[in-house]
Write a protein that holds these residues in place. Structure first.
Motif, PDB file in Angstrom:
ATOM      1  N   ALA A  34       0.830  -1.202   0.000  1.00 14.02           N
ATOM      2  CA  ALA A  34       0.000   0.000   0.000  1.00 14.02           C
ATOM      3  C   ALA A  34       0.866   1.253   0.000  1.00 14.02           C
ATOM      4  O   ALA A  34       0.540   2.250  -0.653  1.00 14.02           O
ATOM      5  CB  ALA A  34      -0.937  -0.013   1.201  1.00 14.02           C
ATOM      6  N   ALA A  35       1.982   1.207   0.738  1.00 13.38           N
ATOM      7  CA  ALA A  35       2.892   2.357   0.745  1.00 13.38           C
ATOM      8  C   ALA A  35       3.538   2.554  -0.625  1.00 13.38           C
ATOM      9  O   ALA A  35       3.610   3.685  -1.128  1.00 13.38           O
ATOM     10  CB  ALA A  35       3.967   2.157   1.812  1.00 13.38           C
ATOM     11  N   ASP A  38       1.181   4.203  -3.037  1.00 13.77           N
ATOM     12  CA  ASP A  38       1.128   5.648  -2.801  1.00 13.77           C
ATOM     13  C   ASP A  38       2.355   6.357  -3.376  1.00 13.77           C
ATOM     14  O   ASP A  38       2.270   7.508  -3.811  1.00 13.77           O
ATOM     15  CB  ASP A  38       1.066   5.945  -1.306  1.00 13.77           C
ATOM     16  CG  ASP A  38      -0.313   5.726  -0.705  1.00 13.77           C
ATOM     17  OD1 ASP A  38      -1.290   5.578  -1.468  1.00 13.77           O
ATOM     18  OD2 ASP A  38      -0.408   5.708   0.544  1.00 13.77           O
ATOM     19  N   LEU A  39       3.485   5.660  -3.360  1.00 12.36           N
ATOM     20  CA  LEU A  39       4.754   6.264  -3.783  1.00 12.36           C
ATOM     21  C   LEU A  39       5.038   6.087  -5.265  1.00 12.36           C
ATOM     22  O   LEU A  39       6.095   6.495  -5.742  1.00 12.36           O
ATOM     23  CB  LEU A  39       5.898   5.662  -2.952  1.00 12.36           C
ATOM     24  CG  LEU A  39       5.874   6.018  -1.456  1.00 12.36           C
ATOM     25  CD1 LEU A  39       6.816   5.109  -0.678  1.00 12.36           C
ATOM     26  CD2 LEU A  39       6.239   7.479  -1.237  1.00 12.36           C
ATOM     27  N   THR A  42       3.259   0.236  -8.409  1.00 12.21           N
ATOM     28  CA  THR A  42       2.074  -0.617  -8.257  1.00 12.21           C
ATOM     29  C   THR A  42       2.496  -2.078  -8.190  1.00 12.21           C
ATOM     30  O   THR A  42       3.053  -2.615  -9.160  1.00 12.21           O
ATOM     31  CB  THR A  42       1.104  -0.418  -9.434  1.00 12.21           C
ATOM     32  OG1 THR A  42       0.716   0.956  -9.502  1.00 12.21           O
ATOM     33  CG2 THR A  42      -0.138  -1.280  -9.249  1.00 12.21           C
ATOM     34  N   GLY A  62      -5.258   0.400   2.063  1.00 14.71           N
ATOM     35  CA  GLY A  62      -4.983   1.651   1.380  1.00 14.71           C
ATOM     36  C   GLY A  62      -5.692   1.689   0.037  1.00 14.71           C
ATOM     37  O   GLY A  62      -6.872   1.370  -0.065  1.00 14.71           O
ATOM     38  N   GLY A  63      -4.965   2.022  -1.023  1.00 11.24           N
ATOM     39  CA  GLY A  63      -5.559   2.077  -2.353  1.00 11.24           C
ATOM     40  C   GLY A  63      -5.428   0.808  -3.158  1.00 11.24           C
ATOM     41  O   GLY A  63      -5.751   0.795  -4.357  1.00 11.24           O
ATOM     42  N   PRO A 158       3.042  15.187  -1.937  1.00  7.66           N
ATOM     43  CA  PRO A 158       2.776  14.459  -0.700  1.00  7.66           C
ATOM     44  C   PRO A 158       3.527  14.992   0.513  1.00  7.66           C
ATOM     45  O   PRO A 158       2.964  15.052   1.608  1.00  7.66           O
ATOM     46  CB  PRO A 158       3.228  13.026  -1.034  1.00  7.66           C
ATOM     47  CG  PRO A 158       3.144  12.936  -2.517  1.00  7.66           C
ATOM     48  CD  PRO A 158       3.482  14.305  -3.023  1.00  7.66           C
ATOM     49  N   SER A 269       3.725   5.912   4.027  1.00 10.96           N
ATOM     50  CA  SER A 269       3.819   6.888   2.947  1.00 10.96           C
ATOM     51  C   SER A 269       3.323   8.232   3.462  1.00 10.96           C
ATOM     52  O   SER A 269       2.471   8.277   4.356  1.00 10.96           O
ATOM     53  CB  SER A 269       2.970   6.458   1.742  1.00 10.96           C
ATOM     54  OG  SER A 269       1.590   6.598   2.029  1.00 10.96           O
ATOM     55  N   ALA A 271       1.281  10.278   2.080  1.00  6.03           N
ATOM     56  CA  ALA A 271      -0.150  10.430   1.830  1.00  6.03           C
ATOM     57  C   ALA A 271      -0.969   9.743   2.917  1.00  6.03           C
ATOM     58  O   ALA A 271      -1.968  10.298   3.405  1.00  6.03           O
ATOM     59  CB  ALA A 271      -0.503   9.863   0.458  1.00  6.03           C
ATOM     60  N   ALA A 272      -0.586   8.529   3.306  1.00  5.63           N
ATOM     61  CA  ALA A 272      -1.347   7.789   4.309  1.00  5.63           C
ATOM     62  C   ALA A 272      -1.284   8.476   5.664  1.00  5.63           C
ATOM     63  O   ALA A 272      -2.291   8.572   6.379  1.00  5.63           O
ATOM     64  CB  ALA A 272      -0.835   6.361   4.404  1.00  5.63           C
ATOM     65  N   ARG A 275      -3.419  11.646   5.847  1.00  8.85           N
ATOM     66  CA  ARG A 275      -4.830  11.335   6.076  1.00  8.85           C
ATOM     67  C   ARG A 275      -5.088  11.029   7.548  1.00  8.85           C
ATOM     68  O   ARG A 275      -6.061  11.513   8.142  1.00  8.85           O
ATOM     69  CB  ARG A 275      -5.264  10.150   5.201  1.00  8.85           C
ATOM     70  CG  ARG A 275      -5.370  10.469   3.718  1.00  8.85           C
ATOM     71  CD  ARG A 275      -6.030   9.329   2.956  1.00  8.85           C
ATOM     72  NE  ARG A 275      -5.207   8.126   2.917  1.00  8.85           N
ATOM     73  CZ  ARG A 275      -4.318   7.855   1.966  1.00  8.85           C
ATOM     74  NH1 ARG A 275      -4.116   8.715   0.969  1.00  8.85           N
ATOM     75  NH2 ARG A 275      -3.632   6.724   1.995  1.00  8.85           N
TER      76      ARG A 275
END
Length: 286
Positions: A34-35, A38-39, A42, A62-63, A158, A269, A271-272, A275
């Motif tokens: 997931a980190a 975000d970075l 994929t 996460g995403g 970020p 990350s 972004a995480a 949030r």
């Protein structure tokens, strides 16, 4: 970065890893995956830990779900055939002790002939250092540098977003003074109370001025295990409760106690964490 270049990376066990070309197919433990997503990297697949079951835990994902990244199952019970079918060039796990990968037996990677990177998420590193290590790995795998601003908006990115979230949380914490208890429910009779300095993110929150409750003496390096009456006796104004699927919701807390979800495996990350810091700031400000 071209996938034809040689690749090298030293992980947080001190293991020097290398390949004839930059790995393009990454399989990772879900927190690491997931980190990396975000970075800008994929994964082609992710796996869980002994806490996880046959489906991806949405609290930890996460995403990954939205990106369609396949879940290969819990690491120690992972079907090696499924992992082999993912054709990984590299496997990325985390380590809490700086010695062993957390979720996958290293022998599995050895049998596949694939390098295994283990990055520390334990309290021997600060949260900024942990974020920096994941950013360095992502960059080595071809991602753009974490926190890079766009030419159109130099203040964006970020890292800037995380800095803004930290500033907002620091300001709210200075006004609030509310006592915060982090915990993981284990049913109606038992609860694990987090020791703030054992968790890099909780220690970082304390540095931002959040008044975190120390649960007191007793066994356990990361958690003090007790009952819910003991948690109530610490008189928290806000409870950060473990939202992962294997944990249970809080029991028997007074009606005035505020509840905010906390993922003890937040993806490392910017972004995480931005949030998470915003959610906490909002909870302290109410």
């Amino acid at each position: 970065m071209s996938g034809t270049q040689a690749w090298g990376f030293t992980d947080d066990r001190g293991t020097e890893l290398g390949a004839a070309r930059v790995p393009l197919r990454v399989v990772a433990y879900v927190r690491a995956g997931a980190a990396l997503l975000d970075l800008g990297v994929t994964p082609v697949g992710v796996y869980g830990s002994g806490h996880d079951g046959g489906a991806l835990d949405p609290a930890k994902a996460g995403g990954l779900g939205a990106a369609g990244v396949p879940y290969l199952g819990p690491g120690r019970a992972l079907d090696e055939a499924a992992l082999r079918e993912s054709r990984p060039d590299v496997i990325v796990d985390v380590t809490y002790d700086g010695k062993s990968p957390y979720a996958l037996d290293e022998a599995v990677a050895e049998r596949l002939g694939v390098p295994l990177v283990a990055l520390s998420v334990g309290n021997e590193l600060t949260l900024p250092a942990i974020l920096g290590r994941f950013a360095a790995l992502a960059a080595s795998l071809g991602a753009e540098p974490a926190g890079a601003a766009s030419a159109a908006d130099p203040a964006a990115g970020p890292a800037a977003d995380l800095a803004a979230a930290e500033a907002a949380l620091r300001a709210v914490a200075a006004r609030s003074g509310m006592a915060v208890l982090a915990l993981s429910g284990a049913g109606p009779e038992q609860v694990h109370l987090a020791r703030p300095q054992a968790w890099p993110e909780l220690a970082y929150l304390a540095g931002l001025g959040v008044r975190l409750i120390e649960p007191g003496p007793g066994p356990g390096a990361n958690w003090l295990t007790g009952d819910w009456a003991g948690a109530v006796g610490l008189r928290p104004g806000l409870v950060l409760f473990d939202e992962r699927e294997h944990a249970t919701l809080p029991y028997g807390l007074p009606s005035g106690v505020r509840l905010t979800p906390w993922n003890p495996e937040t993806p490392p990350s910017p972004a995480a964490y931005a949030r998470f810091f915003r959610v906490l700031a909002e909870a302290l400000a109410v």
